[in-house]
Write an enzyme that holds these catalytic residues in place. Structure first.
Site, PDB file in Angstrom:
ATOM      1  N   GLU A   1       0.592  -1.189  -0.186  1.00 24.27           N
ATOM      2  CA  GLU A   1       0.327   0.128  -0.104  1.00 24.27           C
ATOM      3  C   GLU A   1       1.020   1.575  -0.035  1.00 24.27           C
ATOM      4  O   GLU A   1       1.526   0.991   0.427  1.00 24.27           O
ATOM      5  CB  GLU A   1      -0.745  -0.178   1.328  1.00 24.27           C
ATOM      6  CG  GLU A   1      -2.071   1.033   1.549  1.00 24.27           C
ATOM      7  CD  GLU A   1      -2.248   1.491   2.856  1.00 24.27           C
ATOM      8  OE1 GLU A   1      -3.398   1.116   2.845  1.00 24.27           O
ATOM      9  OE2 GLU A   1      -1.843   0.438   3.801  1.00 24.27           O
TER      10      GLU A   1
ATOM     11  N   HIS B   1       2.362   4.735   1.215  1.00 22.28           N
ATOM     12  CA  HIS B   1       2.545   5.317   2.110  1.00 22.28           C
ATOM     13  C   HIS B   1       3.210   6.743   2.094  1.00 22.28           C
ATOM     14  O   HIS B   1       3.803   7.423   2.592  1.00 22.28           O
ATOM     15  CB  HIS B   1       3.159   4.505   3.227  1.00 22.28           C
ATOM     16  CG  HIS B   1       2.934   3.730   3.866  1.00 22.28           C
ATOM     17  ND1 HIS B   1       2.424   2.316   3.265  1.00 22.28           N
ATOM     18  CD2 HIS B   1       1.741   3.375   5.110  1.00 22.28           C
ATOM     19  CE1 HIS B   1       1.592   1.782   3.973  1.00 22.28           C
ATOM     20  NE2 HIS B   1       1.145   2.371   5.112  1.00 22.28           N
TER      21      HIS B   1
ATOM     22  N   ASP C   1       3.955  -1.516   5.679  1.00 23.28           N
ATOM     23  CA  ASP C   1       2.651  -2.822   6.704  1.00 23.28           C
ATOM     24  C   ASP C   1       3.249  -4.217   6.117  1.00 23.28           C
ATOM     25  O   ASP C   1       3.450  -4.591   7.949  1.00 23.28           O
ATOM     26  CB  ASP C   1       1.645  -2.627   6.262  1.00 23.28           C
ATOM     27  CG  ASP C   1       0.995  -1.095   6.567  1.00 23.28           C
ATOM     28  OD1 ASP C   1       0.842  -0.552   7.385  1.00 23.28           O
ATOM     29  OD2 ASP C   1      -0.148  -1.094   5.659  1.00 23.28           O
TER      30      ASP C   1
ATOM     31  N   HIS D   1      -2.071  -3.783   9.420  1.00 26.82           N
ATOM     32  CA  HIS D   1      -2.756  -3.036   8.155  1.00 26.82           C
ATOM     33  C   HIS D   1      -4.085  -2.747   8.753  1.00 26.82           C
ATOM     34  O   HIS D   1      -4.798  -3.830   8.691  1.00 26.82           O
ATOM     35  CB  HIS D   1      -2.749  -3.922   6.488  1.00 26.82           C
ATOM     36  CG  HIS D   1      -3.423  -3.183   5.479  1.00 26.82           C
ATOM     37  ND1 HIS D   1      -3.499  -1.508   5.129  1.00 26.82           N
ATOM     38  CD2 HIS D   1      -4.315  -3.389   4.943  1.00 26.82           C
ATOM     39  CE1 HIS D   1      -3.899  -1.454   4.186  1.00 26.82           C
ATOM     40  NE2 HIS D   1      -4.708  -2.642   4.060  1.00 26.82           N
TER      41      HIS D   1
ATOM     42  N   GLU E   1      -7.353  -1.983   7.608  1.00 21.49           N
ATOM     43  CA  GLU E   1      -8.032  -2.537   6.501  1.00 21.49           C
ATOM     44  C   GLU E   1      -8.484  -4.304   6.637  1.00 21.49           C
ATOM     45  O   GLU E   1      -9.455  -4.780   6.626  1.00 21.49           O
ATOM     46  CB  GLU E   1      -8.940  -2.106   5.650  1.00 21.49           C
ATOM     47  CG  GLU E   1      -8.687  -1.043   5.283  1.00 21.49           C
ATOM     48  CD  GLU E   1      -7.472  -0.078   5.144  1.00 21.49           C
ATOM     49  OE1 GLU E   1      -7.427   0.951   4.980  1.00 21.49           O
ATOM     50  OE2 GLU E   1      -6.400  -0.902   5.565  1.00 21.49           O
TER      51      GLU E   1
ATOM     52  N   HIS F   1      -1.806   7.405   8.768  1.00 20.64           N
ATOM     53  CA  HIS F   1      -1.675   6.738   7.670  1.00 20.64           C
ATOM     54  C   HIS F   1      -0.759   7.609   6.984  1.00 20.64           C
ATOM     55  O   HIS F   1      -1.140   8.646   6.757  1.00 20.64           O
ATOM     56  CB  HIS F   1      -2.611   6.195   6.449  1.00 20.64           C
ATOM     57  CG  HIS F   1      -2.197   6.187   5.325  1.00 20.64           C
ATOM     58  ND1 HIS F   1      -1.482   4.542   5.582  1.00 20.64           N
ATOM     59  CD2 HIS F   1      -1.881   6.299   4.549  1.00 20.64           C
ATOM     60  CE1 HIS F   1      -1.220   3.907   4.556  1.00 20.64           C
ATOM     61  NE2 HIS F   1      -1.094   5.017   3.469  1.00 20.64           N
TER      62      HIS F   1
ATOM     63  N   GLU G   1       3.898   5.261  11.817  1.00 21.53           N
ATOM     64  CA  GLU G   1       4.513   4.467  10.702  1.00 21.53           C
ATOM     65  C   GLU G   1       5.877   5.224  10.389  1.00 21.53           C
ATOM     66  O   GLU G   1       6.615   3.976  10.588  1.00 21.53           O
ATOM     67  CB  GLU G   1       3.303   4.500   9.751  1.00 21.53           C
ATOM     68  CG  GLU G   1       2.692   3.911  10.089  1.00 21.53           C
ATOM     69  CD  GLU G   1       1.716   3.191   9.035  1.00 21.53           C
ATOM     70  OE1 GLU G   1       1.161   2.539   8.263  1.00 21.53           O
ATOM     71  OE2 GLU G   1       1.196   4.104   7.802  1.00 21.53           O
TER      72      GLU G   1
END
Length: 268
Positions: free
Chosen positions: A34, A36, A45, A120, A122, A177, A182
């Site tokens: 994904e 970032h 992730d 992650h 989701e 996010h 992170e």
């Protein structure tokens, strides 16, 4: 016998010996591919869930399985959205079946205690569904099923740590996010993969409390990040990793009836 907390670094005989008692837990990290933002790689992730799993494994004498690399579709209100190039996702049913299959496989190996460590946002409910279906399958087959614990690492960041990491106010997990958490963890664990010169200073995204399909791409910030990472530091990453490990390891040990071991050196 070869030793490591990471399953893929063991030979098959060492792995069999390590799990032979049925008491050692296996931790399955789950990430995603994904975007970032412009300052971090697509596999953030994956890297973070695997690193947290490794730290926890050293405290509970666990073994870290190879991670599930792909995750469920990035959502606009928590990951920028699946419409962004680079983000490469699984349908929900596919992720459910991967989780279901892995529970079956580790049960077949003789593993009695499993931890699914999510990195992650989701993914969670699809992992839950896969684990639940697998346990039902094993029960119907008359197999003594393993105990499975499912968790997301950010849920173990306590309020005191949040106040330390975000002295100017916490934007909320829904927009964290590509932001401070992170980025700080990546600066601590994988600094060579972070380009702080490319960090966007845009304010946290303001998104409606609902979804519209097809996605309205203009609602996602151009950077793909939902909150700014300009205040991220490696020291904050160390504080976060220590806090998560300190809270998660005892929780797993309690639920799975495990002893808390002396920490195994990170090079093991």
């Amino acid at each position: 016998m070869r030793t490591s907390v990471y399953m893929e670094e063991l030979d098959a005989f060492s792995y069999r010996e390590a799990i032979s008692s049925g008491r050692r837990p296996v931790i399955i990290p789950v990430g995603s591919i994904e975007q970032h933002g412009p300052h971090m790689p697509l596999n953030v992730d994956v890297l973070l869930s695997r690193a947290v799993a490794g730290e926890v494994a050293r405290s509970i004498e666990g073994i870290v399985a190879p991670p599930i690399t792909y995750g469920y579709k990035s959502q606009q209100r928590s990951g920028g959205g699946n419409h962004l190039a680079g983000t490469t996702s699984l349908d929900g049913g596919t992720l459910v079946e991967i989780a279901r299959t892995l529970v079956h496989e580790f049960a077949r190996h003789g593993v009695r205690k499993l931890v699914v460590l999510n990195g992650h946002f989701e993914n969670y409910q699809f992992l839950y569904e896969g684990v639940d279906l697998a346990l039902r399958d094993l029960e119907r087959a008359g197999v003594d099923a393993p105990t499975v614990m499912l968790l997301s690492y950010w849920d173990f960041v306590d309020q005191e740590t949040i106040e330390t990491i975000y002295p100017h106010g916490f934007p909320g997990w829904d927009v964290e996010h590509g932001g401070v958490l992170e980025t700080s963890l990546m600066l601590h664990l994988h600094p060579h993969l972070v380009d702080m010169a490319s960090v966007s200073a845009d304010p946290a995204a303001v998104l409606p409390p609902y979804d519209v399909l097809p996605v309205r791409a203009e609602r996602t910030p151009a950077s793909g990040c939902l909150s700014p990472a300009v205040d991220a530091t490696a020291e904050k990453g160390r504080i976060l990793l220590d806090a998560v490990t300190a809270a998660m390891a005892p929780a797993i040990a309690t639920e799975l009836e495990l002893p808390l071991a002396a920490t195994i050196p990170a090079g093991a």
